[in-house]
Design an enzyme around this catalytic site. Structure first.
Site, PDB file in Angstrom:
ATOM      1  CD  GLU A 199     -22.966  30.417 -21.090  1.00 33.05           C
ATOM      2  OE1 GLU A 199     -24.038  29.953 -20.698  1.00 33.05           O
ATOM      3  OE2 GLU A 199     -22.880  31.470 -21.770  1.00 33.05           O
ATOM      4  CD  GLU A 259     -25.770  30.708 -17.041  1.00 30.41           C
ATOM      5  OE1 GLU A 259     -24.625  30.852 -16.553  1.00 30.41           O
ATOM      6  OE2 GLU A 259     -26.175  31.336 -18.046  1.00 30.41           O
TER       7      GLU A 259
END
Length: 304
Positions: free
Chosen positions: A135, A222
């Site tokens: 991320e 995710e």
């Protein structure tokens, strides 16, 4: 034996036909190493009917690989998980979990060493997917991610030329339109979108639909049904809206996370210490819902 994964016309395939991967992500393996075992993976395959597991290696957090973690032990855990998944005919994502480091270039030297080593170890394995950046955020711009990928992907390709690579996108893997506008020059790459249903709603779904319909290969590696913090209540309406889009676009998805963390997103109750044989009473509401999703996805895969 599993087929090698290949992106064809923006869709994930097993080299011959479309395939959807779905399963659970571990929490940080430095904190929850106990779930890296055949007992848990086998239960995920048989009882949760999943075909993929994500092994999460934090980089900059407490006991992270690039901070104060035991590098050798963490590598051994990753290798153990990959070997167990291979034995069970499951795909496995090796997740270089960039988060508080923001810019993946912060630890480029360590990343080069790690992926160089891992791709040598797993060169002959068809089940391994390399997630090179979880991320990126704030200073982790698309320019920085691209610069990073142009150093990491060639290392992987030297040893595993056909391996599937996944990369995160800016703003905690929400700005996938950056990849649509300026995709990597490398083939067999997919781009991450992450969502937490109580926080990320119609605007992000619309962006996802636009990018997928334009041909961008997207992997939702995710997600959960609560807030982006991993806490808070489940938003049932938004969760169902996300499930509908995932189903309609035939997207692969990985739920966060395989743990008894006290947060909403940990699928097991806090007092559940089992590594398999989980009953409904052992699951939080998020776990119950996600398990039902995966059963439906498994039925759809069997009907292909």
């Amino acid at each position: 034996m599993l087929n090698k994964l290949k992106v064809i016309n923006g869709k994930l395939t097993d080299g011959e036909k479309p395939i959807r991967l779905f399963g659970l992500s571990t929490h940080g393996i430095a904190w929850y190493p106990e779930y890296i075992c055949e007992e848990s993976f086998a239960a995920l395959k048989k009882e949760w009917r999943t075909n993929c597991v994500r092994i999460t290696l934090y980089t900059d957090e407490f006991r992270g690989y690039c901070k104060d973690g035991n590098k050798q032990h963490l590598k051994e855990l990753v290798e153990k998980g990959v070997n167990i998944a291979e034995k069970l005919d499951m795909y496995v994502i090796v997740d270089w979990h960039v988060l508080s480091d923001q810019d993946p270039m912060k630890y480029i030297d360590q990343a080069e060493e790690f992926f160089g080593d891992m791709s040598k170890r797993f060169a002959e394995k068809n089940n391994v997917i390399y997630e090179i950046c979880n991320e990126p955020n704030n200073s982790g711009t698309w320019e920085k991610v691209t610069e990073y990928a142009d150093r990491i992907i060639p290392l992987i390709r030297q040893n595993s030329p056909d391996a599937l690579v996944i990369t995160g996108t800016p703003n905690w893997s929400q700005d996938i339109h950056c990849a649509l506008d300026r995709p990597f020059k490398w083939d067999n790459v997919m781009y991450s979108l992450h969502f937490y249903a109580a926080t990320h709603k119609g605007t992000l779904r619309s962006r996802l639909e636009r990018c997928v319909e334009a041909g961008l290969p997207v992997f939702i590696n995710e997600f959960n049904l609560c807030e982006a913090s991993g806490k808070g209540d489940i938003d049932h309406d938004e969760s169902e809206a996300w499930r509908e889009v995932i189903d309609r676009l035939d997207l692969s998805c990985i739920c966060w996370c395989l743990s008894n963390s006290g947060d909403t997103c940990g699928v097991f109750a806090k007092d559940c210490t089992k590594l398999s044989g989980w009953t409904d009473d052992d699951l939080k509401n998020s776990g119950l819902i996600i398990k039902s999703w995966f059963s439906k996805f498994a039925d759809e895969e069997n009907d292909r």
